[in-house]
Structures are given as C-alpha cells and as structure tokens.
Design an enzyme around this catalytic site. Structure first.
Site, PDB file in Angstrom:
ATOM      1  N   LYS A   1       3.470   8.865  19.272  1.00 42.05           N
ATOM      2  CA  LYS A   1       3.987   7.403  19.307  1.00 42.05           C
ATOM      3  C   LYS A   1       3.693   6.698  20.486  1.00 42.05           C
ATOM      4  CE  LYS A   1       6.045   7.114  15.116  1.00 42.05           C
ATOM      5  NZ  LYS A   1       5.585   6.053  14.024  1.00 42.05           N
TER       6      LYS A   1
ATOM      7  N   SER B   1       6.487   2.262  16.388  1.00 45.02           N
ATOM      8  CA  SER B   1       6.695   3.493  17.489  1.00 45.02           C
ATOM      9  C   SER B   1       8.109   3.855  17.138  1.00 45.02           C
ATOM     10  CB  SER B   1       6.652   2.970  18.792  1.00 45.02           C
ATOM     11  OG  SER B   1       6.762   3.527  19.703  1.00 45.02           O
TER      12      SER B   1
ATOM     13  N   THR C   1      16.592   6.063   6.348  1.00 45.57           N
ATOM     14  CA  THR C   1      15.564   5.786   5.388  1.00 45.57           C
ATOM     15  C   THR C   1      15.128   7.369   4.801  1.00 45.57           C
ATOM     16  OG1 THR C   1      13.732   6.775   7.258  1.00 45.57           O
ATOM     17  CG2 THR C   1      14.220   4.202   7.052  1.00 45.57           C
TER      18      THR C   1
ATOM     19  N   TYR D   1       5.744  14.677  17.896  1.00 42.40           N
ATOM     20  CA  TYR D   1       5.961  13.149  17.609  1.00 42.40           C
ATOM     21  C   TYR D   1       5.933  12.263  18.309  1.00 42.40           C
ATOM     22  CZ  TYR D   1       8.553   9.509  14.980  1.00 42.40           C
ATOM     23  OH  TYR D   1       9.090   8.343  14.599  1.00 42.40           O
TER      24      TYR D   1
ATOM     25  N   THR E   1       0.784  -1.220   0.126  1.00 36.86           N
ATOM     26  CA  THR E   1      -0.181   0.133  -0.038  1.00 36.86           C
ATOM     27  C   THR E   1       0.902   1.016   0.003  1.00 36.86           C
ATOM     28  OG1 THR E   1      -0.442   0.541   2.523  1.00 36.86           O
ATOM     29  CG2 THR E   1      -1.641  -1.387   1.349  1.00 36.86           C
TER      30      THR E   1
HETATM   31  N1  LIG Z   1      13.932   6.392  10.112  1.00 34.54           N
HETATM   32  C1  LIG Z   1      14.045   6.533  11.393  1.00 34.54           C
HETATM   33  O1  LIG Z   1      15.201   6.900  11.841  1.00 34.54           O
HETATM   34  C2  LIG Z   1      12.819   6.372  12.307  1.00 34.54           C
HETATM   35  C3  LIG Z   1      13.241   6.198  13.582  1.00 34.54           C
HETATM   36  C4  LIG Z   1      12.127   5.659  14.364  1.00 34.54           C
HETATM   37  C5  LIG Z   1      10.625   5.819  13.941  1.00 34.54           C
HETATM   38  N2  LIG Z   1      10.555   5.753  12.621  1.00 34.54           N
HETATM   39  C6  LIG Z   1       9.437   5.289  12.124  1.00 34.54           C
HETATM   40  O2  LIG Z   1       9.328   4.390  10.851  1.00 34.54           O
HETATM   41  C7  LIG Z   1       8.201   4.618  10.175  1.00 34.54           C
HETATM   42  C8  LIG Z   1       8.735   4.283   8.581  1.00 34.54           C
HETATM   43  O3  LIG Z   1       9.281   5.749   8.252  1.00 34.54           O
HETATM   44  P1  LIG Z   1      10.609   5.758   7.449  1.00 34.54           P
HETATM   45  O4  LIG Z   1      11.646   5.698   8.380  1.00 34.54           O
HETATM   46  O5  LIG Z   1      10.674   4.497   6.507  1.00 34.54           O
HETATM   47  O6  LIG Z   1      10.337   6.918   6.707  1.00 34.54           O
HETATM   48  P2  LIG Z   1      10.098   7.185   5.062  1.00 34.54           P
HETATM   49  O7  LIG Z   1      11.322   6.564   4.189  1.00 34.54           O
HETATM   50  O8  LIG Z   1       9.745   8.908   5.146  1.00 34.54           O
HETATM   51  O9  LIG Z   1       8.699   6.504   5.037  1.00 34.54           O
HETATM   52  C9  LIG Z   1       7.597   6.897   5.561  1.00 34.54           C
HETATM   53  C10 LIG Z   1       6.395   6.250   4.956  1.00 34.54           C
HETATM   54  O10 LIG Z   1       5.181   6.671   5.504  1.00 34.54           O
HETATM   55  C11 LIG Z   1       4.340   6.921   4.489  1.00 34.54           C
HETATM   56  N3  LIG Z   1       3.228   8.167   4.961  1.00 34.54           N
HETATM   57  C12 LIG Z   1       3.424   8.917   5.491  1.00 34.54           C
HETATM   58  N4  LIG Z   1       2.103   9.783   5.612  1.00 34.54           N
HETATM   59  C13 LIG Z   1       1.206   8.639   5.030  1.00 34.54           C
HETATM   60  C14 LIG Z   1      -0.098   8.570   4.838  1.00 34.54           C
HETATM   61  N5  LIG Z   1      -0.983   9.631   5.440  1.00 34.54           N
HETATM   62  N6  LIG Z   1      -0.629   7.479   4.186  1.00 34.54           N
HETATM   63  C15 LIG Z   1      -0.047   6.504   3.958  1.00 34.54           C
HETATM   64  N7  LIG Z   1       1.512   6.534   3.924  1.00 34.54           N
HETATM   65  C16 LIG Z   1       1.776   7.577   4.650  1.00 34.54           C
HETATM   66  C17 LIG Z   1       5.081   7.716   3.209  1.00 34.54           C
HETATM   67  O11 LIG Z   1       4.501   7.826   2.228  1.00 34.54           O
HETATM   68  P3  LIG Z   1       4.640   8.719   0.994  1.00 34.54           P
HETATM   69  O12 LIG Z   1       5.624   8.202   0.176  1.00 34.54           O
HETATM   70  O13 LIG Z   1       3.379   9.116   0.302  1.00 34.54           O
HETATM   71  O14 LIG Z   1       5.012   9.938   1.780  1.00 34.54           O
HETATM   72  C18 LIG Z   1       6.437   6.697   3.473  1.00 34.54           C
HETATM   73  O15 LIG Z   1       5.882   5.605   2.769  1.00 34.54           O
HETATM   74  C19 LIG Z   1       7.575   5.734  10.654  1.00 34.54           C
HETATM   75  O16 LIG Z   1       6.302   5.544  11.293  1.00 34.54           O
HETATM   76  C20 LIG Z   1       8.440   6.392  11.376  1.00 34.54           C
HETATM   77  O17 LIG Z   1       7.756   7.551  12.551  1.00 34.54           O
HETATM   78  C21 LIG Z   1      11.403   5.942  11.867  1.00 34.54           C
END
Ligand SMILES: NC(=O)c1ccc[n+]([C@@H]2O[C@H](COP(=O)([O-])OP(=O)(O)OC[C@H]3O[C@@H](n4cnc5c(N)ncnc54)[C@H](OP(=O)(O)O)[C@@H]3O)[C@@H](O)[C@H]2O)c1
Length: 296
Positions: free
Chosen positions: A159, A141, A190, A155, A39
C-alpha cells in the site's frame, strides 16, 4: 457492442465489484443514476447487480494481475460507453506474516495485485483520461500506511508503494484535469478477512507468540464473530462526496479509527522531528548554513 445512447452521467470503472467496498460503491453509484463498469474475477458475483441496472452497467471479467485482461477490459469499456470518468482501483488482498518468513512467492503475489495490478489498470486508463482532459482516480490504500502493525509489513509495503505512485501521479496528471485520491480505510465490515486475507503460520519459535496473538484477533473476524466499526455503504457515500467535490482530497481517511491513527502518527512524527531537529539540520554544508544565516 456500443451503448445505445452514450451516457451523459459519469462512467465509473471499478475493480473488485464482487464484494466489500467495490460492491457497496457500485451499488451506491448505480442507485444515484450513474453508470458503472462492473469488473470482477467471477462475473456470477455481479450478475444480480447487472440485472437490476441493465441500462447503466457493463460487466467485464477482470483479474488485475492479468495484463492482457486489463487492456481488453478498458478497451471494451471505452468502446461501449465512450469514456471512463472515475477509475476506482479497489481490488486488493493481504498476506500477513512476519517479514523474515513470508515466502517471496507470496510477497510477489501481494504486489502483483495491490501494486502492479493497479499500475497496469492506471496505464490502460490514463491515455483516455488525458485525451478527454478530465477524470478522477481513486486508489485504495489503507490505515496500514499509518500504523506499522507487526505481521502486516508486506501488506503495508504494497500500500505504501501505491501511495508512492499516487502522490507523484497526482502532480503528473493535474495539468490534464485529472484528479487522484488515495482512499485510506480503517477497519470495515467487508469480506476482506474471510476471502482476501491469508495469515502465514510461522516455523520460527520466536514468532509463535505474535502469530498466535494475530490469530486470536483474526479468527473471530473470519468467523464474523467480531464486528468491524466501518460500514462500507457509508464509505461509498463518502467516496462519492469526494468525487463530487471541486476540491477533492489527496487522501480520504475513512473511519474514526483511521482518523485517530493518523492523528497519533502525525503527533509522533512531529515529536520525533522536534527531538532530533538539531541533529537533522546539522548535515548541510557549512557554506549553505552560513548563507542561510546571512539571509535571516
Ligand atoms: N476491509 C477493510 O477493513 C480494509 C481496510 C483497509 C483497506 N482495505 C482495502 O479495501 C479494498 C477492498 O477490500 P474489501 O475490504 O472490500 O475486501 P473484500 O470484500 O474481500 O473485497 C476484495 C475485492 O478485491 C477483489 N480482488 C482480489 N484480488 C483480485 C485480483 N487479482 N483481480 C481482481 N479483483 C481482485 C476480490 O475479488 P474476488 O471476489 O474475485 O476475490 C474482491 O472483489 C482492498 O484494496 C483492501 O486492501 C480494506
């Protein structure tokens, strides 16, 4: 449209497959021969993956903040594959800034994605998992729940809200064979800080040094000049290991930075609890204290 032969492998439903953890996890799961409902808000971003794994994917447009889209996506997935075994609530975003100043509209936007969006997906999938008497839910989270970083309060609170429901949900659905794991990543490489993160500027003089300090850290990250330690591909393998386990964790910390942060948080909580123990336990009614003393 129905899948030609109902998959004998697990069916994963992953939100936010366009990049980062969602994409890495979808790839890893597909490479080991399992089935994924890909998705994304923009399906073009998963076209290549869907094309490489035609027989084991279904791509569905999904913005988790749109309840009708959520219901429709889950309905389509069930109609196509007949089941959802693993639900990964990965989609997320961050609006950073000081608590005094981040506009309500932005706070609500953050919660619409990180909390209400997840709640909506959970409520759409749970009836099916209860009916099949099995399933595993993974809620993304963050290390933010163990480190109260200045500027990260909105944020973190979204979480925390998610962790709040995840623990209770685990207890509510355990009798139906459904497992719940909170995934707690540290800092991973990411697209998060480039695409899913916004730092609100400040109009309040007192907070300017803090916002400057955060920008000095964030800008190089957004320009990809600073490298996060965590590898999303390795995170994907760790998540699969947890899902494969007969005894999966309630919390899956990802990254050495998270482990260190959690250990420090636990030590701090223990030290403070010990230092204030007498005051903390002084609040029970006298008869309760007397009864307890008798029991000892
Ligand atoms: N990277 C880190 O260091 C880190 C650390 C702790 C937690 N996290 C958590 O990891 C999870 C994934 O993030 P990521 O690090 O992989 O970042 P990312 O590469 O920016 O991915 C975020 C994803 O969420 C999607 N998204 C955002 N808003 C949305 C919505 N309303 N409906 C559907 N999809 C949506 C984005 O889609 P689009 O392409 O459409 O924008 C993208 O696919 C998040 O929950 C984040 O809080 C990340």
């Amino acid at each position: 449209m129905v899948a030609s032969s109902i998959s004998q492998t697990r069916v994963w439903f992953i939100t936010g497959c366009s990049s980062g953890f969602g994409r890495a996890l979808a790839e890893a799961v597909l490479e080991r021969g399992e089935t994924v409902v890909l998705t994304a808000r923009n399906l073009q971003q998963v076209e290549d993956l869907a094309a490489s794994f035609r027989d084991s994917t279904l791509s569905i447009q999904l913005d988790v903040t749109k309840p009708e889209e959520v219901k429709e996506a889950v309905k389509k997935a069930i109609a196509f594959f007949g089941r959802i075994d693993v639900l990964v609530n990965n989609a997320g975003c961050e609006v950073a800034g000081v608590i005094e100043e981040v506009p309500d509209q932005e706070v609500r936007r953050e919660f619409e994605t990180n909390f209400f969006g997840v709640l909506e997906v959970l409520r759409a999938v749970l009836p099916h998992m209860r009916q099949q008497r099995s399933g595993h839910i993974l809620n993304f989270s963050s290390i933010a729940c163990f480190r109260a970083g200045a500027g990260g309060g909105i944020y973190g609170s979204s979480k925390f809200a998610l962790e709040g429901i995840s623990g209770s949900l685990a207890n509510e659905v355990a009798p139906f064979g459904i497992k719940v794991t909170m995934v707690e990543p540290g800092w991973f490489r990411t697209d998060f800080f480039r695409r899913s993160y916004v730092l609100m500027d400040t109009q309040i003089e007192d907070y300017k040094p803090l916002i400057n300090e955060i920008s000095q850290w964030v800008v190089p990250v957004q320009e990809m000049k600073a490298k996060a330690p965590g590898d999303p591909k390795k995170a994907a393998l760790a998540i699969i290991k947890a899902v494969d386990s007969d005894n999966p964790p309630t919390r899956l910390a990802l990254g050495a930075d998270t482990v260190k942060t959690i250990e420090a948080a636990l030590e701090f909580i223990k030290a403070e609890l010990d230092a204030w123990r007498e005051v903390s336990v002084s609040t029970d009614f006298d008869e309760v204290v007397a009864n307890e003393a008798q029991l000892v």
